[in-house]
Design a protein around this motif. Structure first.
Motif, mmCIF file in Angstrom:
data_model
loop_
_atom_site.group_PDB
_atom_site.id
_atom_site.type_symbol
_atom_site.label_atom_id
_atom_site.label_comp_id
_atom_site.label_asym_id
_atom_site.label_seq_id
_atom_site.Cartn_x
_atom_site.Cartn_y
_atom_site.Cartn_z
ATOM 1 N N VAL A 103 4.049 139.250 -12.849
ATOM 2 C CA VAL A 103 4.103 137.907 -12.261
ATOM 3 C C VAL A 103 4.741 138.032 -10.881
ATOM 4 C CG1 VAL A 103 5.026 135.576 -12.491
ATOM 5 C CG2 VAL A 103 4.248 136.812 -14.506
ATOM 6 N N ALA A 104 4.010 137.587 -9.851
ATOM 7 C CA ALA A 104 4.511 137.693 -8.487
ATOM 8 C C ALA A 104 5.276 136.445 -8.054
ATOM 9 C CB ALA A 104 3.354 137.945 -7.517
ATOM 10 N N GLY A 134 3.194 118.769 -16.720
ATOM 11 C CA GLY A 134 3.954 118.962 -17.943
ATOM 12 C C GLY A 134 5.394 118.548 -17.784
ATOM 13 N N ARG A 135 6.165 118.803 -18.800
ATOM 14 C CA ARG A 135 7.579 118.482 -18.768
ATOM 15 C C ARG A 135 8.317 119.452 -17.858
ATOM 16 N NH1 ARG A 135 5.290 118.479 -23.398
ATOM 17 N NH2 ARG A 135 5.077 116.566 -24.581
ATOM 18 N N LEU A 136 9.452 119.000 -17.323
ATOM 19 C CA LEU A 136 10.228 119.858 -16.429
ATOM 20 C C LEU A 136 10.769 121.066 -17.186
ATOM 21 C CD1 LEU A 136 12.235 117.186 -14.446
ATOM 22 C CD2 LEU A 136 10.543 118.750 -13.534
ATOM 23 N N PRO A 137 10.389 122.280 -16.789
ATOM 24 C CA PRO A 137 10.893 123.472 -17.475
ATOM 25 C C PRO A 137 12.215 123.932 -16.851
ATOM 26 C CG PRO A 137 9.251 124.118 -15.903
ATOM 27 C CD PRO A 137 9.346 122.621 -15.824
ATOM 28 N N ALA A 138 12.893 124.797 -17.544
ATOM 29 C CA ALA A 138 14.123 125.386 -17.020
ATOM 30 C C ALA A 138 13.757 126.552 -16.102
ATOM 31 C CB ALA A 138 14.996 125.867 -18.163
ATOM 32 N N VAL A 139 14.230 126.511 -14.885
ATOM 33 C CA VAL A 139 13.932 127.563 -13.918
ATOM 34 C C VAL A 139 14.614 128.869 -14.332
ATOM 35 C CG1 VAL A 139 14.138 128.216 -11.487
ATOM 36 C CG2 VAL A 139 13.644 125.865 -12.094
ATOM 37 N N THR A 140 15.783 128.775 -14.959
ATOM 38 C CA THR A 140 16.491 129.985 -15.386
ATOM 39 C C THR A 140 15.709 130.739 -16.458
ATOM 40 O OG1 THR A 140 17.778 128.666 -16.938
ATOM 41 C CG2 THR A 140 18.778 129.112 -14.803
ATOM 42 N N ARG A 143 13.233 132.766 -14.644
ATOM 43 C CA ARG A 143 13.887 133.898 -13.956
ATOM 44 C C ARG A 143 14.221 135.014 -14.933
ATOM 45 N NH1 ARG A 143 16.940 129.897 -10.241
ATOM 46 N NH2 ARG A 143 15.527 129.923 -8.456
ATOM 47 N N LYS A 144 14.644 134.665 -16.139
ATOM 48 C CA LYS A 144 14.925 135.683 -17.157
ATOM 49 C C LYS A 144 13.646 136.344 -17.641
ATOM 50 C CE LYS A 144 18.944 133.520 -19.215
ATOM 51 N NZ LYS A 144 19.465 132.952 -20.450
ATOM 52 N N ALA A 145 12.606 135.537 -17.837
ATOM 53 C CA ALA A 145 11.352 136.058 -18.389
ATOM 54 C C ALA A 145 10.618 136.950 -17.390
ATOM 55 C CB ALA A 145 10.450 134.909 -18.807
ATOM 56 N N CYS A 146 10.631 136.583 -16.122
ATOM 57 C CA CYS A 146 9.903 137.311 -15.075
ATOM 58 C C CYS A 146 10.887 137.743 -13.989
ATOM 59 C CB CYS A 146 8.806 136.437 -14.485
ATOM 60 S SG CYS A 146 7.721 135.702 -15.707
ATOM 61 N N PRO A 147 11.618 138.834 -14.210
ATOM 62 C CA PRO A 147 12.681 139.207 -13.271
ATOM 63 C C PRO A 147 12.181 139.633 -11.886
ATOM 64 C CG PRO A 147 12.425 140.872 -14.975
ATOM 65 C CD PRO A 147 11.534 139.741 -15.341
ATOM 66 N N ARG A 148 10.978 140.129 -11.772
ATOM 67 C CA ARG A 148 10.454 140.563 -10.468
ATOM 68 C C ARG A 148 9.763 139.441 -9.695
ATOM 69 N NH1 ARG A 148 7.798 146.487 -11.407
ATOM 70 N NH2 ARG A 148 9.720 147.518 -12.061
#
Length: 165
Positions: A103-104, A134-140, A143-148
């Motif tokens: 994921v870029a 959609g519903r507002l997702p958590a940005v964190t 960030r954890k799921a796609c570290p790059r």
């Protein structure tokens, strides 16, 4: 990193709603066709026929594009090798799995008027993927799921008329 399944994106409307769209297209094309027949008796109405054809083509193109929009993005653990994968489910029903390292960019656009957001997801070497509202997702969580990935959120560029931004 992930225990079981983690939902990263969840669209409000997941169905294709084929019948209402088909009904809307048929009614609009029928009314426009009647308009062309009335005009044809008094003048050359070729432009109106071309307008109807253009409208139907735009509706078809929109439906094809809408089938490719994302309705769910899950973080799952692959049963075969135990690796964490990103599962993308589209409105048309197609499901694909990708490595979260590929994921870029993730862009979450918050709506200024209602409590919703839109998703723009770009995989390395591929075209951008668009998500339905959609519903507002958590940005964190992204960030954890796609570290790059370059994860960013912002407000929409438009506001409610008459209300200062």
């Amino acid at each position: 990193m992930a225990n079981g399944e983690d939902l990263l994106w969840d669209a409000v409307d997941k169905g294709m709603a084929f019948a209402p769209r088909l009904r809307r297209t048929a009614v609009t094309a029928g009314c426009a066709g009647l308009f062309v027949l009335v005009l044809w008796a008094y003048t050359d109405a070729v432009w109106a026929a071309w307008t109807i054809a253009a409208y139907v083509l735009v509706e078809i193109a929109y439906r094809v594009w809408d089938r490719q929009r994302l309705v769910e993005v899950d973080l799952v653990v692959s049963e075969a090798d135990g690796l964490v994968r990103l599962r993308l489910r589209r409105a048309g029903g197609r499901t694909t799995e990708h490595d979260p390292q590929h994921v870029a960019r993730v862009l979450i656009i918050r709506d200024n008027v209602v409590d919703s957001a839109k998703l723009r997801l770009r995989l390395k070497g591929k075209a951008a993927l668009f998500g339905r509202a959609g519903r507002l997702p958590a940005v964190t969580a992204w960030r954890k799921a796609c570290p790059r990935a370059h994860v960013q959120d912002r407000n929409a560029w438009w506001g409610m008329p008459g209300v200062p931004d």
